[in-house]
Design an enzyme around this catalytic site. Structure first.
Site, PDB file in Angstrom:
ATOM      1  N   LYS A 194      23.936 -34.158  -9.625  1.00  0.00           N
ATOM      2  CA  LYS A 194      25.250 -34.768  -9.448  1.00  0.00           C
ATOM      3  C   LYS A 194      25.458 -35.741 -10.605  1.00  0.00           C
ATOM      4  O   LYS A 194      24.684 -36.680 -10.787  1.00  0.00           O
ATOM      5  CB  LYS A 194      25.327 -35.503  -8.112  1.00  0.00           C
ATOM      6  N   LYS A 247      27.205 -30.567  -9.395  1.00  0.00           N
ATOM      7  CA  LYS A 247      28.485 -31.229  -9.149  1.00  0.00           C
ATOM      8  C   LYS A 247      28.822 -32.153 -10.307  1.00  0.00           C
ATOM      9  O   LYS A 247      27.959 -32.945 -10.681  1.00  0.00           O
ATOM     10  CB  LYS A 247      28.354 -32.029  -7.851  1.00  0.00           C
TER      11      LYS A 247
HETATM   12  C1  PBG Z   1      29.947 -39.880  -2.729  1.00  0.00           C
HETATM   13  C2  PBG Z   1      30.645 -38.603  -2.999  1.00  0.00           C
HETATM   14  C3  PBG Z   1      31.566 -38.420  -4.021  1.00  0.00           C
HETATM   15  C4  PBG Z   1      32.043 -37.117  -3.907  1.00  0.00           C
HETATM   16  C5  PBG Z   1      31.380 -36.515  -2.836  1.00  0.00           C
HETATM   17  N1  PBG Z   1      30.488 -37.457  -2.277  1.00  0.00           N
HETATM   18  C6  PBG Z   1      32.116 -39.368  -5.024  1.00  0.00           C
HETATM   19  C7  PBG Z   1      31.228 -40.268  -5.754  1.00  0.00           C
HETATM   20  O1  PBG Z   1      30.057 -39.994  -5.983  1.00  0.00           O
HETATM   21  O2  PBG Z   1      31.743 -41.325  -6.132  1.00  0.00           O
HETATM   22  C8  PBG Z   1      33.096 -36.531  -4.803  1.00  0.00           C
HETATM   23  C9  PBG Z   1      33.735 -35.280  -4.403  1.00  0.00           C
HETATM   24  C10 PBG Z   1      34.996 -34.956  -5.120  1.00  0.00           C
HETATM   25  O3  PBG Z   1      35.408 -35.611  -6.103  1.00  0.00           O
HETATM   26  O4  PBG Z   1      35.644 -33.996  -4.695  1.00  0.00           O
HETATM   27  N2  PBG Z   1      28.760 -39.904  -2.108  1.00  0.00           N
END
Ligand code: PBG
Length: 323
Positions: A194, A247
């Site tokens: 991520k 991601k």
């Molecule tokens: C946070 C989380 C995020 C997303 C999913 N879980 C955002 C972040 O890390 O700030 C983003 C998903 C998206 O942008 O569609 N745990």
């Protein structure tokens, strides 16, 4: 000319015969935002077509998706600021509306696959995925909170836990916590690679979960790094993950490809909010054809090696498949 590649493109029937990549509705997971209350269907301004739903509206939404053959969902809670605190205690509170919503969906539609989000940010007054102390995001002190959150979600009936926090060692910690409480059949979809991405903007709007201070670069990955994703993946495999995730998706097709090549776990790709919002905005301006560009984006993610795609386009894609 002996070789004329165009012969294999001559008609829809021939093109169907030689198509290499297939994307079915069964590969898609639809993200939904949940709020406390009743009769609420509140559109996310920066992610048109997506809503914060109260449980009654969520049940209607799930039902209409099931009619389209879409049966996997990833659920995120949008909390009022007054329920947030530094330790994210509401995440495992017995009166938590998110846990109740999971229970309600599984009771009414047991055929669904529900994936949770495990991270502190929706519940944290600091807006970080981990516990903040003196401006630092603590790793090991965060793990027990994530463990409690995961067990509470398992008790509510979740099928798959989705740790999105990027703390080191959290897959092993959560696996142990789940097994310790008898939830050996609840899976883990690890947010393996991520990245600290600019494409999460609309999601943070939806949840009002943007960090109050600083950024997420000490735990989410540097977009410049590729080998590091393999390192993260090896750890998640060893710690007991059932799925590996990359991601965002579109800017990270090489990472999806790498994980698919090097590991034998199913690879999920999260086509995140900002990636979807870009196309919606262009389509609204008449600059791109929404349906064609959507199908091409999703197909590229699949072609790169994703078995599963989490996308805000899931329902629209299911609709186009039905027509
Ligand atoms: C946070 C989380 C995020 C997303 C999913 N879980 C955002 C972040 O890390 O700030 C983003 C998903 C998206 O942008 O569609 N745990």
């Amino acid at each position: 000319m002996r070789n004329r590649p165009r012969r294999n493109r001559i008609s829809p029937a021939v093109r169907d015969l030689v198509r290499e990549t297939h994307l079915e509705v069964s590969h898609l997971v639809y993200p939904l935002f949940i709020v406390d209350g009743k009769g609420i269907r509140n559109e996310v301004v920066s992610l048109p077509g997506n809503y914060r739903l109260s449980t009654d509206e969520l049940l209607k939404e799930v039902e209409s998706c099931l009619e389209l053959g879409l049966r996997s969902f990833v659920l995120f809670p949008a909390l009022d600021e007054h329920l947030k605190d530094r330790e994210a205690t509401h995440s495992y509170h017995p009166e938590n509306f998110y846990l109740k919503a999971i229970r309600a969906v599984k009771e009414r539609f047991p055929e669904t696959c529900l994936i949770s989000d495990v991270a502190m940010d929706p519940y944290s007054s600091d807006g970080h995925d981990g516990l903040v102390k003196n401006g630092k995001i603590l790793n090991d002190a965060t793990l027990p909170i994530l463990g409690k959150m995961a067990v509470a979600q398992a008790q509510a009936g979740i099928d798959i836990i989705g740790p999105s926090d990027m703390m080191d060692g959290r897959v092993a910690f959560i696996r142990k916590a789940l097994d310790g409480d008898g939830f050996t059949e609840v899976g883990i979809m690890a947010y393996t690679a991520k990245y600290a991405s600019a494409f999460y903007g609309p999601f943070r709007d939806a949840l009002a979960s943007a960090p109050k201070l600083g950024d997420k670069k000490t735990y989410q990955m540097d977009p410049a790094n590729r080998a590091e994703a393999l390192r993260e993946a090896a750890l998640d495999v060893e710690e007991g993950a059932d799925f590996l995730m990359v991601k965002p998706a579109l800017c990270y097709l090489d990472i999806i490809h790498d994980l698919k090549q090097h590991f034998n776990l199913p690879v999920a790709a999260y086509h995140v909010s900002g990636e979807c919002a870009m196309l919606v905005a262009a389509a609204r301006n008449g600059w791109l054809n929404y349906e064609q560009a959507m199908a091409e984006m999703l197909l590229s993610i699949r072609r790169a090696g994703a078995d599963v795609i989490l996308t805000y386009f899931a329902k629209d894609y299911a609709r186009t498949m039905k027509n």
